[in-house]
Write an enzyme that holds these catalytic residues in place. Structure first.
Site, mmCIF file in Angstrom:
data_model
loop_
_atom_site.group_PDB
_atom_site.id
_atom_site.type_symbol
_atom_site.label_atom_id
_atom_site.label_comp_id
_atom_site.label_asym_id
_atom_site.label_seq_id
_atom_site.Cartn_x
_atom_site.Cartn_y
_atom_site.Cartn_z
ATOM 1 N N ASP A 311 20.084 19.401 64.497
ATOM 2 C CA ASP A 311 21.546 19.579 64.458
ATOM 3 C C ASP A 311 21.903 20.983 64.949
ATOM 4 O OD1 ASP A 311 24.238 19.213 64.144
ATOM 5 O OD2 ASP A 311 24.210 19.105 61.963
ATOM 6 N N HIS A 315 27.521 28.596 67.593
ATOM 7 C CA HIS A 315 28.891 29.117 67.592
ATOM 8 C C HIS A 315 28.809 30.598 67.929
ATOM 9 C CE1 HIS A 315 30.695 25.471 65.999
ATOM 10 N NE2 HIS A 315 29.811 25.445 65.016
#
Ligand code: NCD
Ligand code: ZN
Length: 434
Positions: A311, A315
Site C-alpha cells: 500500500d 505524499h
C-alpha cells in the site's frame, strides 16, 4: 546475456526448492537451477556475469499487489519512473498500480497510457488496476470490458469502497464476465466520518476522532457476500482487524473465492506506537490494537492471509508536515517491506523464509493469474537476491521514492535487497554487493 548466480539459497515455492543451488539466466529466461558441479561446471565458464550470492536468499521477484504510483496527475508525489526505481530497490519486479490518480484510470485508453508509459519509464513491470466506477464517483460502472482488453488483472475502487451495493454488484458481475478479480478496500464511509486514528485509549488521550473496527469489518462482510453471489474472485486489501481475518477464514472454509493481503505496517506497529501527533503514523486503515496485530500474524502463518502488499502511498513533505487531522492518509512502503517482513516475521519465526516468498511473490502471482512468482526453468527471469544478515537502520532520506512519509525512519531492521533482476536485466544492485 548469460547470468550465473552462484552459491545462493534458492527459495521457490512452485517447485518446492529450498537449498544452496546455482541459477542460470539466459536472456530473459531462467535456464537452469542446479546443484554445484552439475550445472555449475559447464555454465560458469560461459556466463557473461557471475554473481556470488553466498549467504543470500535467491527468490522469484517480489510482486506487490498494492501500489500508488500517483501518475498521472500527482507526479509531485511519485511518478511511474520513481515508483519503479523504488520498487526495484525494494526487490519488487512487478507492481500493481491503483487507479486513484488524476484522471482516475477507469477506461481502456487510460490503462493503455499507463502501460505504455511504464514500458518506457519503469524498470519493473507495472500492471494497472482499473477503477470499478467512472471517476471513482460511485455513480456508473467503469469501462471494465475495455480495461480488461488492455490487460488489467483486477478492478478496485481503492482509496474508498463502492458504497452503493447494487452498483458494486453490477461491477463485480462485469469483472467476473471479463475474467478479472475485484480488489476491495473495505471502509464504511458513514462510520469513518472524520476519523483519523483507531478507536482506542490512545486516540482518546490524544483527542483525535476515531475509526472503529466495525468501519472496516462491515464492508469486509458485505463484499464477501456480494462477491460470492456475483461469482467473482475477491481480494481483500490491507486487512487490519482480527475480525477481518476471521471472516476471510470463514469464507475460505465455505469455498468462497477470497484472498487477502496484509501490509507490513499493520503487522509491525499497533496504535500504541503512536506516541505523538505524527502524520507518518496516519494511514488507511489505521494502526490497530495489539490483539489485531497478533491476529494478522497468525493469519499469515496459517495461510488465511495470502499476501503481503505495501500500500505504498507517497505524499509530499508539505502535505505530511501538518497535524494528523490535516494530513492525508498513507505511508510509503516499497523500500521497507522486505526488511520489515524478514525482521518481524521470519527472524521472529512467525513465517519460514519459504513462506515469506509465498506471501511476497508466489501467492501474489497466483492472485493476479500470472505465471510469474517462480524460478522454475523456462520462467521469465525475475529474480530478487536478499541478504538476511544485513543489519541497519531505515533511513528515509535515502529512499529513491519521492515520498519520505514513513513511520519507520530510524528503525533497526535485518535484511537487505542486494539485487533485483527483471526479465534477465539487472535493474538494481546494492552498492556493497560485488
Ligand atoms: C491510499 C492513498 O494515499 O492513495 N492511502 C492510504 O492511507 N492507504 C489509499 C488506500 O490505499 O486506501
Ligand atoms: Zn485502500
Amino acid at each position: 546475456m548469460k547470468i550465473l548466480i552462484k552459491n545462493g539459497h534458492i527459495l521457490d515455492p512452485a517447485t518446492n526448492t529450498d537449498g544452496i543451488l546455482d541459477l542460470l539466466i539466459e536472456e530473459d529466461t531462467i535456464k537452469a537451477v542446479g546443484t554445484k558441479g552439475k550445472e555449475h561446471k559447464g555454465t560458469e565458464v560461459s556466463a557473461d556475469r557471475v554473481i556470488d550470492a553466498k549467504d543470500c536468499y535467491v527468490m522469484p521477484g517480489l510482486i506487490d499487489l498494492h501500489v500508488h504510483l500517483r501518475d498521472p496527475g500527482f507526479t509531485h508525489k511519485e511518478t511511474i519512473e520513481t515508483g519503479g526505481l523504488a520498487a526495484a530497490k525494494g526487490g519488487f519486479t512487478t507492481i500493481c498500480a491503483m487507479p486513484n490518480t488524476n484522471p482516475v484510470i477507469d477506461n481502456r485508453d487510460r490503462v493503455g497510457f499507463v502501460h505504455r508509459k511504464a514500458a518506457v519509464e519503469s524498470v519493473v513491470n507495472v500492471l494497472q488496476i482499473g477503477a470499478v466506477t467512472e471517476g471513482q464517483n460511485g455513480e456508473y460502472v467503469a469501462d471494465i470490458a475495455g480495461m480488461a482488453e488492455e490487460g488489467i488483472p483486477a478492478v478496485s475502487e481503492d482509496g474508498k469502497s463502492v458504497m452503493d451495493a447494487k452498483l458494486y454488484f453490477k461491477g463485480m458481475k462485469q469483472a467476473a464476465a471479463n475474467g478479472l478479480r475485484v480488489f476491495a478496500h473495505c471502509e464504511e464511509k458513514s462510520l469513518v466520518g472524520n476519523g483519523v486514528m483507531h478507536k482506542s485509549q490512545r486516540a482518546k488521550e490524544m483527542g483525535l476522532p476515531e475509526i472503529s473496527h466495525a468501519a472496516e469489518d462491515v464492508i469486509v462482510a458485505r463484499d464477501i457476500l456480494l462477491a460470492k453471489e456475483a461469482g467473482v474472485p475477491l481480494h481483500i486489501c490491507h486487512v487490519s482487524t482480527a475480525g477481518g481475518v476471521k471472516m476471510v477464514a470463514l469464507a475460505k472454509k465455505g469455498n468462497i473465492k477470497v484472498t487477502a493481503e496484509v501490509c507490513p505496517h499493520h503487522f509491525t506497529l499497533s496504535v500504541n506506537d503512536i506516541k505523538k501527533d505524527d502524520p507518518n503514523f496516519k494511514m488507511n486503515p489505521p494502526l490497530r490494537d495489539p490483539e489485531d496485530v497478533e491476529a494478522l500474524k497468525k493469519g499469515l502463518a496459517e495461510g488465511i492471509i495470502d499476501a503481503i502488499a505495501t500500500d505504498h502511498a507517497p505524499h509530499t513533505m508539505q502535505e505530511k508536515g501538518v497535524s494528523m487531522m490535516g494530513a492525508p492518509f498513507g505511508i510509503v512502503g516499497l523500500e521497507t517491506a522486505a526488511a520489515l517482513t524478514y525482521t518481524e516475521l521470519v527472524d521472529k519465526k512467525v513465517l519460514t523464509p519459504m513462506q515469506m516468498v509465498e506471501k511476497m511473490s508466489y501467492n501474489p502471482a497466483k492472485i493476479i493469474g500470472s505465471s510469474k512468482g517462480t524460478l522454475a526453468p523456462g520462467s521469465i527471469a525475475d529474480v530478487t537476491i536478499f541478504d538476511p544478515r544485513a543489519e541497519y537502520r531505515i533511513d528515509a532520506s535515502k529512499f529513491v521514492s519521492m515520498g519520505r512519509n514513513t513511520p519507520f525512519h530510524g528503525r533497526k531492521v535485518k535484511g537487505l535487497v542486494r539485487m533485483t533482476i527483471v526479465g534477465g536485466e539487472i535493474v538494481y544492485q546494492d552498492e556493497n554487493f560485488a
